[in-house]
Design a protein around this motif. Structure first.
Motif, PDB file in Angstrom:
ATOM      1  N   PHE A  88     -48.729  32.347  70.336  1.00 21.76           N
ATOM      2  CA  PHE A  88     -47.807  32.125  70.033  1.00 21.76           C
ATOM      3  C   PHE A  88     -47.334  33.142  68.445  1.00 21.76           C
ATOM      4  CE2 PHE A  88     -48.265  28.638  72.665  1.00 21.76           C
ATOM      5  CZ  PHE A  88     -47.381  28.840  73.785  1.00 21.76           C
ATOM      6  N   ASN A  89     -46.582  34.122  69.309  1.00 23.01           N
ATOM      7  CA  ASN A  89     -45.416  34.981  67.278  1.00 23.01           C
ATOM      8  C   ASN A  89     -44.360  34.583  67.123  1.00 23.01           C
ATOM      9  OD1 ASN A  89     -46.363  35.495  65.143  1.00 23.01           O
ATOM     10  ND2 ASN A  89     -46.870  38.061  65.731  1.00 23.01           N
ATOM     11  N   PRO A  90     -43.631  33.671  66.939  1.00 21.85           N
ATOM     12  CA  PRO A  90     -44.264  32.501  67.054  1.00 21.85           C
ATOM     13  C   PRO A  90     -43.267  31.358  67.684  1.00 21.85           C
ATOM     14  CG  PRO A  90     -41.563  33.086  65.808  1.00 21.85           C
ATOM     15  CD  PRO A  90     -42.288  34.111  66.711  1.00 21.85           C
ATOM     16  N   ILE A  91     -43.894  30.293  67.724  1.00 20.72           N
ATOM     17  CA  ILE A  91     -43.662  29.123  68.618  1.00 20.72           C
ATOM     18  C   ILE A  91     -41.878  28.739  67.841  1.00 20.72           C
ATOM     19  CG2 ILE A  91     -43.970  27.520  66.938  1.00 20.72           C
ATOM     20  CD1 ILE A  91     -45.748  26.409  69.609  1.00 20.72           C
ATOM     21  N   ARG A  92     -41.099  28.292  68.956  1.00 21.96           N
ATOM     22  CA  ARG A  92     -39.906  28.013  69.347  1.00 21.96           C
ATOM     23  C   ARG A  92     -39.595  26.300  69.802  1.00 21.96           C
ATOM     24  NH1 ARG A  92     -38.705  33.480  72.261  1.00 21.96           N
ATOM     25  NH2 ARG A  92     -40.747  32.213  73.219  1.00 21.96           N
ATOM     26  N   VAL A  93     -38.836  26.224  69.514  1.00 23.00           N
ATOM     27  CA  VAL A  93     -38.530  24.913  70.212  1.00 23.00           C
ATOM     28  C   VAL A  93     -38.250  24.423  71.441  1.00 23.00           C
ATOM     29  CG1 VAL A  93     -36.412  23.066  70.105  1.00 23.00           C
ATOM     30  CG2 VAL A  93     -36.948  23.712  67.957  1.00 23.00           C
ATOM     31  N   GLN A  94     -37.936  26.106  72.633  1.00 28.16           N
ATOM     32  CA  GLN A  94     -38.090  26.134  73.375  1.00 28.16           C
ATOM     33  C   GLN A  94     -38.960  26.056  74.224  1.00 28.16           C
ATOM     34  OE1 GLN A  94     -36.876  28.014  71.339  1.00 28.16           O
ATOM     35  NE2 GLN A  94     -36.027  29.683  72.257  1.00 28.16           N
ATOM     36  N   THR A 118     -38.560  21.435  65.092  1.00 30.39           N
ATOM     37  CA  THR A 118     -37.224  22.270  63.640  1.00 30.39           C
ATOM     38  C   THR A 118     -37.739  21.620  62.450  1.00 30.39           C
ATOM     39  OG1 THR A 118     -35.324  20.709  63.764  1.00 30.39           O
ATOM     40  CG2 THR A 118     -35.586  22.890  65.009  1.00 30.39           C
ATOM     41  N   LYS A 119     -37.673  21.700  61.680  1.00 30.31           N
ATOM     42  CA  LYS A 119     -38.246  21.374  60.219  1.00 30.31           C
ATOM     43  C   LYS A 119     -37.519  19.742  59.885  1.00 30.31           C
ATOM     44  CE  LYS A 119     -39.580  25.288  57.698  1.00 30.31           C
ATOM     45  NZ  LYS A 119     -39.556  25.946  56.035  1.00 30.31           N
ATOM     46  N   GLU A 120     -35.341  19.991  60.543  1.00 32.80           N
ATOM     47  CA  GLU A 120     -34.745  19.361  60.414  1.00 32.80           C
ATOM     48  C   GLU A 120     -35.874  18.473  61.252  1.00 32.80           C
ATOM     49  OE1 GLU A 120     -34.304  21.729  60.954  1.00 32.80           O
ATOM     50  OE2 GLU A 120     -32.736  22.894  58.562  1.00 32.80           O
ATOM     51  N   THR A 121     -36.058  18.078  62.286  1.00 31.22           N
ATOM     52  CA  THR A 121     -36.298  16.881  63.034  1.00 31.22           C
ATOM     53  C   THR A 121     -37.373  16.061  61.869  1.00 31.22           C
ATOM     54  OG1 THR A 121     -35.349  18.036  65.118  1.00 31.22           O
ATOM     55  CG2 THR A 121     -37.276  16.965  65.671  1.00 31.22           C
TER      56      THR A 121
END
Length: 556
Positions: A88-94, A118-121
């Motif tokens: 994964f480049n990059p890996i995403r929330v979905q 996410t960083k916030e989560t």
């Protein structure tokens, strides 16, 4: 992605009967990698890029509605798989969800659940980067990105992998230590450039999560503090060209490493001190110690105007610049040039060969000139003899009667050649000096009446009374410069220490000719030429002239 057909569905169903479940948690917008554990044969490795595994492994993803989707085996998509890993480049929330890797050979599966936050989560406000630059031969450390975000959770120590291989402190890599979940490098080297993976385990509400972060490390040299160097052309380079031809000018430049700046190379046409930009190119030297580039400028057709133009190659970085220049010249006529070159080489070769031949046959050339062109030096000098011959009488009790001795040489051989063949007149003691007079006075008078004194050196001569004649000849030659001495080394002899200083000096500087004891008629051919060379310049009379001169007085 695409859905499974009936065959894939049957194989997938069989695989699902014997599978394990692995849980991963990741932070979004970072590089992430999933290895297919069923293919791992080395416990110290987490992935293998070998394309050997491409036909063995297949990846599937279960959507939120429960449908199974097969991931395409294509390296340009995200995620993509190569070898036994899914990148994964990059890996995403979905990208959160359940992934299944299947070994088609053994029908084995592993379900992998990924929770992407996410960083916030994740309550992670710390900025961290997944790429790191280290300066070669400088120290540095590699930290596990994002691990500090989970410091309030219970975690196990970090495991580090370099290009998929477990990193351990070992003697083969001195200066590398693992401490405080980081890799510390006392000195960084080029081989330390790699993709580093840090793995650790986290417990969250009794759920065991595998945490993984990736750091891409690039070891580079420090930024160069030197301007670029134009390697070719150096200074101004002249090129011979033909009008109408296509021409490519090549500029070779070495740029030093610079991490955050590009290097430029410009081509200019310089006419009457005016510069016209015709080409521009950017380069990014990223190798340790800098990098060498070659850039070409193409002239589709060389014109007459190009012969009055200087083509400038200018290289520049943030430190300074360097230039190289090309100047075009009309090519010379090849046929005329080759003809001129051949004539010059032939002339030089002829001069060289002629010089060698002249050196080898110098005496013959001089004798030929003297015989036909040179002035006869015996005319009007009031000398009676051409040469006085000085020799020693051998001791017949000790001498070998089978060999020629110095007396026979003096009274038989010399007159036969010099008198009978070349018309010289010799003064021989037994023949031309009347007995009854004072010996010393007769010898001195004979020397004075001669143009040359020929001394036949032998052991009997230098150790006997004949040395008086040599001393008298040296003294007389110093008084009368027209008299010259010729030394013939008939036999090798060691000069006694008792000789007068003037005689010793004369023996060193006077011309010396060596006689070879041989029965061959050609053995001393060069000897006679050298002897004639030192004899007076005298026109050689033919046999007919000599016979006529002898006959007329008898008739009278």
């Amino acid at each position: 992605m695409f859905f499974l057909n009936c065959t894939d569905m049957f194989v997938f169903s069989e695989c699902q009967r014997k599978h394990a479940v692995v849980r991963y948690r990741a932070i979004s917008d970072q590089m992430f990698v999933l290895p297919c554990g069923v293919l791992l044969e080395d416990p110290t490795s987490i992935f293998n890029h070998s394309c050997h595994y491409d036909s063995w492994v297949e990846w599937f993803r279960q959507s939120s509605d429960g449908k199974i989707q097969k991931l395409p085996n294509h390296k340009t998509v995200n995620p993509a798989y190569c070898g036994n890993v899914l990148w994964f480049n990059p890996i995403r929330v979905q990208d959160s969800g359940t992934y299944t890797c299947m070994n088609r050979e053994k029908t084995l599966c592993i379900d992998i659940f990924i929770n992407v936050q996410t960083k916030e989560t994740a309550n992670c406000s710390i900025n961290f980067r997944s790429d790191l630059r280290l300066i070669v031969e400088n120290g540095g450390s590699i930290a596990c990105p994002g691990k500090s975000c989970y410091s309030h959770f219970q975690t196990l120590p970090v495991k580090w992998y370099k290009n998929g291989k477990r990193v351990k402190s070992q003697k083969t890599r001195p200066g590398l230590t693992l401490e405080h979940d980081m890799i510390s490098l006392q000195s960084a080297y080029n081989q330390d450039s790699a993709i580093y993976t840090c793995d650790y385990t986290l417990m969250d509400n009794n759920t065991r999560w595998n945490m993984r972060s990736i750091v891409k490390v690039n070891v580079t040299s420090k930024d160069s503090d030197n301007p670029p160097v134009v390697l070719d052309p150096v200074g101004e380079k002249n090129l011979e060209v033909d009008l109408g031809q296509t021409l490519e000018l090549k500029c070779q430049v070495k740029f030093g490493f610079q991490s955050n700046a590009s290097s430029l190379l410009w081509w200019y046409r310089q006419t009457n001190q005016k510069n016209e930009l015709v080409q521009e190119k950017r380069f990014f030297p990223n190798k340790l110690g800098g990098e060498t580039f070659i850039d070409n400028f193409r002239l589709e057709e060389v014109t007459e105007q190009d012969l009055y133009t200087i083509f400038v190659c200018l290289a520049q970085n943030s430190i300074g610049k360097s230039v190289g220049k090309f100047k075009l010249k009309r090519r010379r006529n090849t046929v005329l040039y080759l003809l001129t070159l051949c004539c010059a080489i032939t002339t030089l070769l002829g001069l060289f060969v002629g010089s060698i031949l002249a050196y080898q046959h110098w005496i013959e050339i001089v004798l030929l000139y003297r015989n036909y062109l040179a002035k006869d030096e015996t005319v009007g000098d009031n000398k009676e003899f051409d040469a006085f011959v000085s020799y020693a009488k051998p001791d017949f009790l000790e001498s070998d009667q089978t060999l020629l001795n110095e007396e026979q040489f003096a009274v038989e051989v010399l007159p036969q050649i010099l008198e009978n063949r070349y018309g010289y007149k010799l003064c021989l003691t037994e023949r031309d000096i009347l007995p009854g007079g004072a010996y010393t006075d007769d010898i001195v008078n004979a020397i004075r009446r001669s143009r040359r004194t020929v001394v036949i050196l032998s052991p009997n001569y230098v150790n006997g009374p004949a040395m008086f004649e040599l001393e008298a000849a040296v003294k007389t030659a110093l008084e009368d410069t027209t008299i010259k001495l010729i030394l013939i080394e008939f036999q090798f002899c060691q000069e006694p220490e008792s000789l007068p200083r003037k005689v010793k000096k004369a023996l060193k500087i006077l011309p010396r000719i060596t006689w070879k004891m041989s029965t061959s008629p050609t053995a001393n051919k060069h000897f006679w030429k050298k002897l004639r060379f030192h004899m007076p310049v005298k026109r050689i009379k033919t046999a007919e002239e000599r016979s006529r001169q002898t006959f007329l007085p008898s008739v009278a």
